[in-house]
Scaffold this active site. Structure first.
Site, short mmCIF file in Angstrom:
data_model
loop_
_atom_site.label_atom_id
_atom_site.label_comp_id
_atom_site.label_asym_id
_atom_site.label_seq_id
_atom_site.Cartn_x
_atom_site.Cartn_y
_atom_site.Cartn_z
N PRO A 166 6.92 10.48 20.43
CA PRO A 166 7.20 9.39 21.39
C PRO A 166 6.77 9.72 22.81
O PRO A 166 6.34 8.84 23.55
CB PRO A 166 8.72 9.22 21.29
CG PRO A 166 9.06 9.66 19.90
CD PRO A 166 8.11 10.80 19.61
N SER A 196 1.20 7.52 9.83
CA SER A 196 0.65 6.73 8.72
C SER A 196 1.19 7.25 7.40
O SER A 196 1.10 8.44 7.10
CB SER A 196 -0.88 6.81 8.72
OG SER A 196 -1.41 6.20 9.87
N GLN A 316 -31.74 -19.72 17.28
CA GLN A 316 -32.27 -18.47 17.83
C GLN A 316 -31.20 -17.66 18.54
O GLN A 316 -31.19 -16.43 18.48
CB GLN A 316 -33.43 -18.76 18.78
CG GLN A 316 -34.16 -17.48 19.22
CD GLN A 316 -35.30 -17.76 20.17
OE1 GLN A 316 -35.09 -18.27 21.26
NE2 GLN A 316 -36.52 -17.43 19.75
N GLY A 378 -14.10 -21.49 13.93
CA GLY A 378 -12.68 -21.63 13.58
C GLY A 378 -12.35 -21.00 12.24
O GLY A 378 -11.23 -20.51 12.03
N GLU A 401 -6.61 9.15 16.15
CA GLU A 401 -7.43 10.36 16.04
C GLU A 401 -7.96 10.79 17.41
O GLU A 401 -9.04 11.36 17.53
CB GLU A 401 -8.60 10.15 15.06
CG GLU A 401 -8.23 9.55 13.71
CD GLU A 401 -7.47 10.51 12.81
OE1 GLU A 401 -6.61 11.22 13.33
OE2 GLU A 401 -7.74 10.55 11.61
N GLU A 405 -10.57 7.14 25.30
CA GLU A 405 -10.54 7.74 26.64
C GLU A 405 -10.54 9.27 26.54
O GLU A 405 -11.22 9.96 27.31
CB GLU A 405 -9.31 7.25 27.40
CG GLU A 405 -9.37 5.80 27.83
CD GLU A 405 -9.18 4.81 26.69
OE1 GLU A 405 -9.59 3.65 26.83
OE2 GLU A 405 -8.63 5.20 25.63
#
Length: 419
Positions: A166, A196, A316, A378, A401, A405
């Site tokens: 935390p 996980s 295009q 949409g 992982e 940054e």
């Protein structure tokens, strides 16, 4: 020789043929043909193409049909992953003597990229599980390897990587979970966040503080589910990655045998970082696979969707967007595979290259998937269409992982260290 034997086993175990046509994404793609400029098999050996084909077939037949169901109902697809393990995908880089496939980092990247086209969330968990198995195989003694690796490689048991807390995310070396030595036991106290598989998995590879402040005071313990003092927080509600549970992992006077320590005291941070180098390659590979799927879905959509009396494929502007997406995809794949080779060869540039690959591929592939959603209009925002799930599932790859940054910090430090 061991890797070659494993590849032959993978080929023999090819249970999922493309002839089982059920209208799924990669069945359609392989009938129509993948455009040569984005063909993921380019540059691979014949053996690599063989197990890539196995992984693509498995993704199409065993994962893609259930991807939305797993997401919407938050199902952890244990049996499907065990089927993948039968093909050798539960311990890709683990040595064969303990049940692994003995594949190279590049081989593993090819596998995870292909599997991710069927479900990026499930494949990402499998990559974390593989990272844990590799850490035990690489840093464990023979007793530890024999005890844990066979069950992990078969996915009879599942593993979780426990580093983040935390109060310590990017600053991983400041972790506070403590392990006090009492006789032949460590007593763990503290908690891990955003884990996980937490609560549903069987083996927890835990970084904890056995010494003073900083990275040299960190050790690595393997904690088994059911150990008294081990508990879990509530299941987190996430934007994506819903086919894998995420919980806090909590230690309250949790007693772990000294025999469960990987390596020596103080080696834990080094073990964690070496694991993450491979993890960054694998998670980047998952992003590449998701982007490949989104480009092909978008190409199909452009051929059938009409506006102003013409199919979108005649526009295009959209052609140029698709071209940019394909360019980003190929650049990402090449960078990931270059980094995988550097890591496999233990080159001095491996760490910054792994960071570059993770930074570039997760950023660029998210842009690809997000653009694919936009080009679906949409429809792309409806859960009936897979592109929105790929967008949600790979967004977190820019965070986990090591955040992107932090990847920039690692790359910059490597550059400046040259002077």
């Amino acid at each position: 020789m061991a890797a070659a034997a494993t590849l032959s086993r993978l080929v023999r175990l090819r249970l999922y043929s493309i002839s089982r046509n059920n209208g799924l994404l990669f069945n359609r793609v392989q009938r129509r043909g993948i455009a040569a400029c984005i063909d993921p098999s380019v540059g691979l050996s014949d053996e690599q193409r063989e197990f890539q084909k196995v992984a693509f077939d498995f993704a199409a037949n065993e994962m893609a049909p259930h991807m939305a169901h797993w997401d919407q109902n938050e199902i952890f697809p244990v049996e499907t992953m065990r089927k993948a393990a039968q093909l050798g995908f539960g311990g890709t880089c683990v040595h064969p003597d303990v049940g692994g496939s003995g594949l190279s980092r590049l081989d593993a990247s090819v596998v995870f990229e292909a599997l991710s086209t069927g479900c990026a969330s499930t494949t990402a968990y499998m990559s974390i599980h593989n990272m844990c198995a590799w850490m035990i195989d690489t840093f464990g003694n023979n007793e530890q390897r024999g005890k844990y690796c066979p069950d992990l490689c078969s996915m009879e048991k599942f593993a979780s990587y426990c580093l983040t807390e935390p109060g310590s995310g990017s600053d991983a070396a400041s972790l506070l979970t403590s392990a006090k030595l009492q006789g032949d036991l460590y007593v763990l106290n503290g908690s891990k966040a955003f884990i996980s598989g937490g609560g549903d998995t069987d083996v927890y590879v835990v970084m904890c503080r056995t010494g003073g402040k900083g990275p040299k005071g960190i050790s690595c313990l393997v904690v088994e589910k059911g150990t008294p003092g081990l508990s879990f927080g509530k299941k987190e509600k996430k934007v994506g990655w819903n086919s894998q549970p995420t919980r806090a992992v909590i230690f309250e006077d949790c007693k772990v045998p000294v025999a469960n320590r990987l390596g020596i005291e103080g080696q834990g941070f080094n073990i964690a970082m070496k694991g993450l180098n491979g993890g960054r390659i694998n998670i980047a590979s998952c992003s590449v696979g998701a982007a490949q799927a989104c480009i092909q879905l978008t190409r199909d959509h452009m051929h059938v969707r009409k506006q102003f009396g013409e199919p979108l494929s005649n526009s295009q502007f959209l052609q140029f967007k698709l071209a940019e997406m394909a360019t980003r995809l190929v650049a990402s794949r090449l960078m990931v595979r270059q980094a995988a080779l550097a890591l496999q060869e233990d080159r001095p540039d491996a760490v910054p290259l792994c960071s570059m690959a993770k930074l570039f591929a997760t950023d660029e592939c998210f842009t690809i998937c997000n653009q694919a959603l936009q080009m679906h209009g949409g429809y792309g925002y409806l859960k009936d269409y897979a592109v929105q799930q790929f967008v949600r599932d790979i967004r977190v790859h820019q965070i986990l992982e090591g955040t992107n940054e932090v990847m920039r910090m690692i790359i910059a430090r490597s550059l400046l260290a040259e002077f």
